[in-house]
Design an enzyme around this catalytic site. Structure first.
Site, short mmCIF file in Angstrom:
data_model
loop_
_atom_site.label_atom_id
_atom_site.label_comp_id
_atom_site.label_asym_id
_atom_site.label_seq_id
_atom_site.Cartn_x
_atom_site.Cartn_y
_atom_site.Cartn_z
N ASP A 77 33.78 5.61 45.62
CA ASP A 77 34.69 5.83 44.51
C ASP A 77 34.90 4.48 43.96
O ASP A 77 35.70 3.58 44.44
CB ASP A 77 35.97 6.63 44.82
N ASN A 134 36.12 0.84 31.50
CA ASN A 134 35.74 1.44 30.39
C ASN A 134 36.64 1.19 29.14
O ASN A 134 36.10 1.04 28.10
CB ASN A 134 35.81 3.08 30.47
N HIS A 161 32.18 1.80 27.24
CA HIS A 161 31.57 3.12 27.85
C HIS A 161 30.00 2.53 28.40
O HIS A 161 29.55 2.73 29.51
CB HIS A 161 31.49 4.27 27.49
N GLU A 164 32.84 8.51 38.67
CA GLU A 164 32.57 7.14 39.17
C GLU A 164 32.51 7.38 40.71
O GLU A 164 32.65 6.29 41.47
CB GLU A 164 33.77 6.11 38.48
#
Length: 205
Positions: free
Chosen positions: A83, A91, A96, A126
Site C-alpha cells: 500500500d 494526489n 491525479h 493504491e
C-alpha cells in the site's frame, strides 16, 4: 454423353475447389475470432491504468492456488499486500496525473522485482498484491523489503516536480487450515501493523 460427363466432372472439380476455399476461409475466420476472443479475455483480466492483473483475476487465481496447496502438502504459498503511503496527499498536492504516474511506476517496480512465477495484481486504489507460489514467509519478506527500498529510493518525475514515495507491506504464508479469505486477512493485518508502526516498512503475520 461423354461431353456431358466431362462437363459434370469439371463442374464437380470447380465445386470441390470452391468448397475447399470456403473451408480455408472459415478456418482463417475462426482463428482470427479465437485470437480476438483471447485478446478480449486478457483485456478483461487487466487493470487499464497499470496493465497489471485486476482484482477479479487476483481472486480467481488465489482461490485456485490455495486449493492447489490443500491438495499438495509440500506446496508453499505466500501473499504480499503493498500500500502506497500518504497517496491521497500526493494526489491532492500534485494532481491525479502525478498519482497515476506513480501507480504505473510502482507497478513496473513490482513486476521487475518479483520472480517470474509470481502474479502481480492491482488490488484497488493504491494497493497492490503479489501471489507467490512456492515461497516461504521469510522469502516473501525479503522480496518485500527489496521492493520497499527501491520504491523509497526512487524519484518520480512529473513535469517540474520530483516526487518521493514510500510503501508499506504486509506478508502472510498460507496454511491448509485457512480459508482463502482468512489468508488475505492475515496479510491485511500485517499491512495494518506496518501502517501503525510508522509506514515504509514490512510486517508479517
Amino acid at each position: 454423353a461423354v461431353g456431358a460427363m466431362f462437363g459434370t466432372a469439371i463442374n464437380n472439380c470447380k465445386l470441390y475447389e470452391t468448397v475447399d476455399e470456403q473451408n480455408k476461409t472459415i478456418k482463417q475466420l475462426n482463428a482470427q475470432l479465437e485470437k480476438q476472443l483471447n485478446i478480449t479475455t486478457e483485456m478483461a483480466r487487466r487493470d487499464r491504468l497499470t496493465d497489471l492483473y485486476n482484482f477479479g483475476f487476483f481472486h480467481e487465481e488465489l482461490v485456485r492456488r490455495t486449493e492447489e496447496c490443500r491438495r499438495h502438502a509440500d506446496y508453499s504459498l505466500s501473499l504480499i499486500i503493498c500500500d502506497l503511503d500518504f497517496f491521497k496527499k500526493i494526489n491532492d498536492t500534485y494532481g491525479h496525473l502525478a498519482g497515476n504516474h506513480i501507480l504505473k511506476s510502482v507497478a513496473q517496480i513490482l513486476v521487475k522485482n518479483a520472480r517470474n512465477m509470481d502474479i502481480v495484481c492491482r488490488y484497488g486504489g493504491e494497493e497492490f498484491v503479489v501471489i507467490l507460489p512456492q515461497c516461504s514467509l521469510e522469502s516473501a519478506v525479503q522480496i518485500s523489503e527489496r521492493i520497499r527500498s527501491i520504491i523509497e529510493a526512487g524519484e518520480y518525475q512529473v513535469n517540474e516536480h520530483q516526487i518521493k514515495c514510500t510503501a508499506s507491506f504486509g506478508c502472510a504464508e498460507f496454511t491448509a487450515q485457512q480459508s482463502t479469505e482468512e489468508f488475505v486477512r492475515c496479510a491485511d493485518e500485517a499491512l495494518y501493523e506496518a501502517k501503525e508502526s510508522g509506514r515504509n516498512c514490512v510486517k508479517m503475520h
